[in-house]
Design a protein around this motif. Sequence first.
Motif, PDB file in Angstrom:
ATOM      1  N   PHE A  84      -7.506   0.693  -5.061  1.00 43.90           N
ATOM      2  CA  PHE A  84      -7.020   2.065  -5.231  1.00 43.90           C
ATOM      3  C   PHE A  84      -7.681   2.707  -6.446  1.00 43.90           C
ATOM      4  CE2 PHE A  84      -4.122  -0.901  -7.271  1.00 43.90           C
ATOM      5  CZ  PHE A  84      -4.010  -0.405  -8.554  1.00 43.90           C
ATOM      6  N   VAL A 124      -6.699  -5.480  -2.023  1.00 42.07           N
ATOM      7  CA  VAL A 124      -6.059  -4.171  -2.126  1.00 42.07           C
ATOM      8  C   VAL A 124      -6.808  -3.383  -3.195  1.00 42.07           C
ATOM      9  CG1 VAL A 124      -3.973  -2.898  -2.725  1.00 42.07           C
ATOM     10  CG2 VAL A 124      -3.788  -5.036  -1.454  1.00 42.07           C
ATOM     11  N   LYS A 137       0.901   4.205  -2.899  1.00 42.58           N
ATOM     12  CA  LYS A 137       0.583   5.594  -2.557  1.00 42.58           C
ATOM     13  C   LYS A 137       1.621   6.569  -3.113  1.00 42.58           C
ATOM     14  CE  LYS A 137      -1.988   4.542   1.677  1.00 42.58           C
ATOM     15  NZ  LYS A 137      -1.987   4.612   3.163  1.00 42.58           N
ATOM     16  N   SER A 160       0.826  -1.205   0.000  1.00 47.13           N
ATOM     17  CA  SER A 160       0.000   0.000   0.000  1.00 47.13           C
ATOM     18  C   SER A 160       0.859   1.253   0.000  1.00 47.13           C
ATOM     19  CB  SER A 160      -0.929   0.003   1.217  1.00 47.13           C
ATOM     20  OG  SER A 160      -1.831  -1.080   1.179  1.00 47.13           O
ATOM     21  N   VAL A 196      -5.665   4.499  -1.603  1.00 43.64           N
ATOM     22  CA  VAL A 196      -5.206   3.107  -1.485  1.00 43.64           C
ATOM     23  C   VAL A 196      -5.697   2.525  -0.156  1.00 43.64           C
ATOM     24  CG1 VAL A 196      -3.213   1.574  -1.426  1.00 43.64           C
ATOM     25  CG2 VAL A 196      -3.146   3.661  -2.818  1.00 43.64           C
ATOM     26  N   THR A 197      -6.377   1.405  -0.230  1.00 46.01           N
ATOM     27  CA  THR A 197      -6.855   0.728   0.970  1.00 46.01           C
ATOM     28  C   THR A 197      -6.611  -0.776   0.845  1.00 46.01           C
ATOM     29  OG1 THR A 197      -9.105   0.424   0.087  1.00 46.01           O
ATOM     30  CG2 THR A 197      -8.670   2.440   1.342  1.00 46.01           C
ATOM     31  N   TYR A 198      -6.597  -1.459   1.982  1.00 47.40           N
ATOM     32  CA  TYR A 198      -6.530  -2.916   1.940  1.00 47.40           C
ATOM     33  C   TYR A 198      -7.387  -3.495   3.056  1.00 47.40           C
ATOM     34  CZ  TYR A 198      -3.109  -2.856   5.804  1.00 47.40           C
ATOM     35  OH  TYR A 198      -2.483  -2.672   7.004  1.00 47.40           O
TER      36      TYR A 198
END
Length: 217
Positions: A99, A97, A76, A72, A84-86
Amino acid sequence: MIFILSTCSLLTSCFEILEEVDMNPDGSGKMSLTINLSQSKNKVSSIMLLDSINGHKIPKKKDIQKNLEDLSAKLKKIKGISKVTYHTDYTQFIATVSFNFDHVSILNKASKEIFTAYKLKVDEVPAYSYQTSKKIFKYEYNNASAKTAFNKLKKDDKEIFKNATYTSIYRFPYTVQQIKNTKSTLSKSKKSVMQKTSILHLINNTANISNQIQLVP
Protein backbone atom coordinates in the motif's frame (compact mmCIF):
# COMPACT_ATOMS: atom_id res chain seq x y z
CA MET A 1 2.31 -10.41 10.64
CA ILE A 2 -1.46 -10.92 10.54
CA PHE A 3 -0.95 -13.46 7.77
CA ILE A 4 1.60 -15.32 9.87
CA LEU A 5 -0.88 -15.65 12.72
CA SER A 6 -3.30 -17.39 10.38
CA THR A 7 -0.71 -19.72 8.86
CA CYS A 8 1.69 -20.52 11.72
CA SER A 9 -0.22 -23.72 12.35
CA LEU A 10 1.41 -25.03 9.19
CA LEU A 11 4.25 -25.83 11.60
CA THR A 12 7.14 -24.96 9.33
CA SER A 13 10.18 -23.23 10.76
CA CYS A 14 11.59 -22.06 7.42
CA PHE A 15 9.83 -18.83 6.58
CA GLU A 16 10.83 -15.22 6.10
CA ILE A 17 9.03 -11.99 6.86
CA LEU A 18 10.10 -9.23 4.49
CA GLU A 19 9.29 -5.59 5.15
CA GLU A 20 10.06 -3.10 2.38
CA VAL A 21 9.62 0.67 2.63
CA ASP A 22 10.25 2.92 -0.38
CA MET A 23 10.47 6.56 0.68
CA ASN A 24 9.75 9.67 -1.37
CA PRO A 25 11.41 13.07 -0.73
CA ASP A 26 8.30 14.45 1.02
CA GLY A 27 8.00 11.54 3.48
CA SER A 28 5.33 9.64 1.58
CA GLY A 29 6.03 6.25 0.09
CA LYS A 30 5.07 2.62 -0.32
CA MET A 31 5.21 -0.33 2.06
CA SER A 32 5.16 -4.03 1.21
CA LEU A 33 4.87 -6.84 3.75
CA THR A 34 5.67 -10.36 2.56
CA ILE A 35 5.67 -13.78 4.16
CA ASN A 36 7.73 -16.30 2.21
CA LEU A 37 7.38 -20.02 2.93
CA SER A 38 8.99 -21.15 -0.34
CA GLN A 39 11.87 -22.88 1.44
CA SER A 40 9.32 -25.28 2.93
CA LYS A 41 6.87 -25.36 0.02
CA ASN A 42 6.81 -29.15 -0.30
CA LYS A 43 6.11 -29.59 3.40
CA VAL A 44 3.52 -26.82 3.41
CA SER A 45 1.79 -28.27 0.35
CA SER A 46 1.48 -31.65 2.07
CA ILE A 47 0.26 -30.22 5.37
CA MET A 48 -2.44 -28.14 3.66
CA LEU A 49 -4.06 -31.38 2.53
CA LEU A 50 -4.79 -32.16 6.18
CA ASP A 51 -7.62 -30.82 8.30
CA SER A 52 -5.48 -30.38 11.41
CA ILE A 53 -2.11 -31.19 12.90
CA ASN A 54 -1.04 -31.25 16.56
CA GLY A 55 -4.40 -29.77 17.50
CA HIS A 56 -4.17 -26.87 15.02
CA LYS A 57 -6.71 -26.36 12.27
CA ILE A 58 -4.97 -26.04 8.92
CA PRO A 59 -6.18 -22.97 7.00
CA LYS A 60 -7.38 -23.62 3.46
CA LYS A 61 -6.69 -21.32 0.50
CA LYS A 62 -10.12 -19.72 0.90
CA ASP A 63 -9.34 -18.97 4.58
CA ILE A 64 -6.05 -17.32 3.67
CA GLN A 65 -7.70 -15.29 0.89
CA LYS A 66 -10.44 -14.17 3.28
CA ASN A 67 -7.82 -13.10 5.83
CA LEU A 68 -5.96 -11.03 3.25
CA GLU A 69 -9.20 -9.51 1.94
CA ASP A 70 -10.20 -8.49 5.46
CA LEU A 71 -6.78 -7.00 6.15
CA SER A 72 -6.86 -5.06 2.86
CA ALA A 73 -10.33 -3.73 3.68
CA LYS A 74 -9.15 -2.50 7.08
CA LEU A 75 -6.11 -0.78 5.54
CA LYS A 76 -8.25 0.96 2.91
CA LYS A 77 -10.31 2.59 5.66
CA ILE A 78 -7.27 4.27 7.24
CA LYS A 79 -6.87 7.90 6.22
CA GLY A 80 -3.57 8.48 4.45
CA ILE A 81 -3.33 4.96 3.02
CA SER A 82 -4.18 4.20 -0.60
CA LYS A 83 -3.65 1.71 -3.44
CA VAL A 84 -3.90 -1.34 -1.18
CA THR A 85 -3.19 -4.57 -3.03
CA TYR A 86 -2.35 -8.15 -2.13
CA HIS A 87 -0.88 -11.07 -4.03
CA THR A 88 -0.67 -14.79 -3.26
CA ASP A 89 1.42 -17.51 -4.87
CA TYR A 90 0.28 -20.98 -3.81
CA THR A 91 3.04 -22.69 -5.78
CA GLN A 92 5.87 -21.07 -3.84
CA PHE A 93 3.63 -20.15 -0.86
CA ILE A 94 4.36 -16.45 -0.83
CA ALA A 95 1.89 -13.71 0.12
CA THR A 96 2.38 -9.95 -0.11
CA VAL A 97 0.32 -6.95 1.00
CA SER A 98 1.32 -3.54 -0.40
CA PHE A 99 0.00 0.00 0.00
CA ASN A 100 0.96 3.65 -0.40
CA PHE A 101 1.09 6.08 2.52
CA ASP A 102 0.89 9.89 2.56
CA HIS A 103 3.56 10.12 5.26
CA VAL A 104 5.62 7.45 6.99
CA SER A 105 4.15 8.44 10.37
CA ILE A 106 0.78 7.06 9.18
CA LEU A 107 2.29 3.58 9.50
CA ASN A 108 2.22 4.05 13.28
CA LYS A 109 -1.51 4.75 13.24
CA ALA A 110 -2.09 1.87 10.84
CA SER A 111 -0.24 -0.54 13.13
CA LYS A 112 -2.31 0.48 16.15
CA GLU A 113 -5.60 0.17 14.29
CA ILE A 114 -4.73 -3.22 12.82
CA PHE A 115 -3.51 -4.58 16.17
CA THR A 116 -6.72 -3.36 17.80
CA ALA A 117 -8.90 -4.84 15.06
CA TYR A 118 -7.26 -8.25 15.43
CA LYS A 119 -7.15 -8.00 19.24
CA LEU A 120 -3.36 -8.30 19.33
CA LYS A 121 -1.77 -7.16 22.57
CA VAL A 122 1.69 -5.59 22.34
CA ASP A 123 3.60 -3.28 24.67
CA GLU A 124 4.61 -0.96 21.88
CA VAL A 125 3.95 -0.90 18.16
CA PRO A 126 6.82 -0.17 15.74
CA ALA A 127 7.38 3.58 15.38
CA TYR A 128 8.39 5.26 12.12
CA SER A 129 9.34 8.89 11.61
CA TYR A 130 10.95 11.06 8.95
CA GLN A 131 12.22 14.60 9.39
CA THR A 132 11.90 16.10 5.93
CA SER A 133 14.09 19.15 6.55
CA LYS A 134 16.92 17.20 8.22
CA LYS A 135 16.42 14.09 6.07
CA ILE A 136 16.48 11.73 9.06
CA PHE A 137 14.56 8.45 8.94
CA LYS A 138 13.93 6.59 12.22
CA TYR A 139 12.49 3.21 13.05
CA GLU A 140 12.02 2.11 16.66
CA TYR A 141 11.03 -1.37 17.77
CA ASN A 142 10.57 -2.79 21.25
CA ASN A 143 8.07 -5.42 22.36
CA ALA A 144 8.83 -7.11 25.66
CA SER A 145 5.51 -8.98 25.67
CA ALA A 146 6.56 -11.13 22.71
CA LYS A 147 8.86 -13.24 24.89
CA THR A 148 6.16 -13.75 27.52
CA ALA A 149 3.67 -14.88 24.89
CA PHE A 150 6.27 -17.14 23.25
CA ASN A 151 7.08 -18.87 26.53
CA LYS A 152 3.44 -19.87 26.88
CA LEU A 153 3.49 -21.81 23.61
CA LYS A 154 3.79 -25.58 23.42
CA LYS A 155 7.16 -27.01 22.42
CA ASP A 156 5.95 -27.99 18.93
CA ASP A 157 4.55 -24.51 18.36
CA LYS A 158 7.84 -22.90 19.37
CA GLU A 159 9.57 -24.92 16.66
CA ILE A 160 7.67 -22.83 14.09
CA PHE A 161 10.07 -19.95 14.72
CA LYS A 162 13.31 -21.95 14.91
CA ASN A 163 14.73 -20.94 11.51
CA ALA A 164 12.39 -18.07 10.71
CA THR A 165 13.92 -14.72 9.71
CA TYR A 166 12.88 -11.09 9.47
CA THR A 167 14.34 -8.82 6.81
CA SER A 168 13.79 -5.09 6.46
CA ILE A 169 14.74 -3.02 3.42
CA TYR A 170 14.43 0.75 3.41
CA ARG A 171 14.96 2.58 0.09
CA PHE A 172 15.51 6.32 -0.19
CA PRO A 173 15.59 8.97 -2.93
CA TYR A 174 18.83 10.35 -1.46
CA THR A 175 22.24 8.92 -0.66
CA VAL A 176 22.62 7.52 2.84
CA GLN A 177 25.21 9.42 4.86
CA GLN A 178 25.13 7.54 8.16
CA ILE A 179 23.46 4.46 9.71
CA LYS A 180 23.15 4.18 13.47
CA ASN A 181 22.49 0.42 13.61
CA THR A 182 25.79 -1.31 12.84
CA LYS A 183 24.01 -4.58 11.98
CA SER A 184 22.52 -2.94 8.90
CA THR A 185 23.97 -3.25 5.42
CA LEU A 186 24.24 -0.38 2.95
CA SER A 187 23.66 -1.16 -0.72
CA LYS A 188 26.22 -0.39 -3.44
CA SER A 189 24.06 2.48 -4.62
CA LYS A 190 24.13 3.86 -1.05
CA LYS A 191 20.40 4.51 -1.29
CA SER A 192 19.00 1.48 0.52
CA VAL A 193 19.57 -0.14 3.92
CA MET A 194 18.92 -3.80 4.73
CA GLN A 195 18.94 -5.80 7.94
CA LYS A 196 18.24 -9.51 8.39
CA THR A 197 17.82 -11.21 11.75
CA SER A 198 16.37 -14.29 13.40
CA ILE A 199 12.77 -13.94 14.53
CA LEU A 200 13.68 -15.82 17.69
CA HIS A 201 16.19 -13.06 18.47
CA LEU A 202 13.40 -10.51 18.05
CA ILE A 203 11.09 -12.49 20.30
CA ASN A 204 13.78 -12.76 22.99
CA ASN A 205 14.82 -9.12 22.54
CA THR A 206 18.41 -10.16 21.79
CA ALA A 207 18.43 -8.38 18.43
CA ASN A 208 18.18 -4.67 17.83
CA ILE A 209 16.39 -3.66 14.64
CA SER A 210 15.77 -0.04 15.62
CA ASN A 211 17.62 2.35 13.38
CA GLN A 212 18.31 5.99 12.57
CA ILE A 213 19.37 6.75 9.03
CA GLN A 214 20.81 10.11 8.07
CA LEU A 215 20.50 10.97 4.40
CA VAL A 216 22.76 13.43 2.62
CA PRO A 217 21.22 16.85 3.43
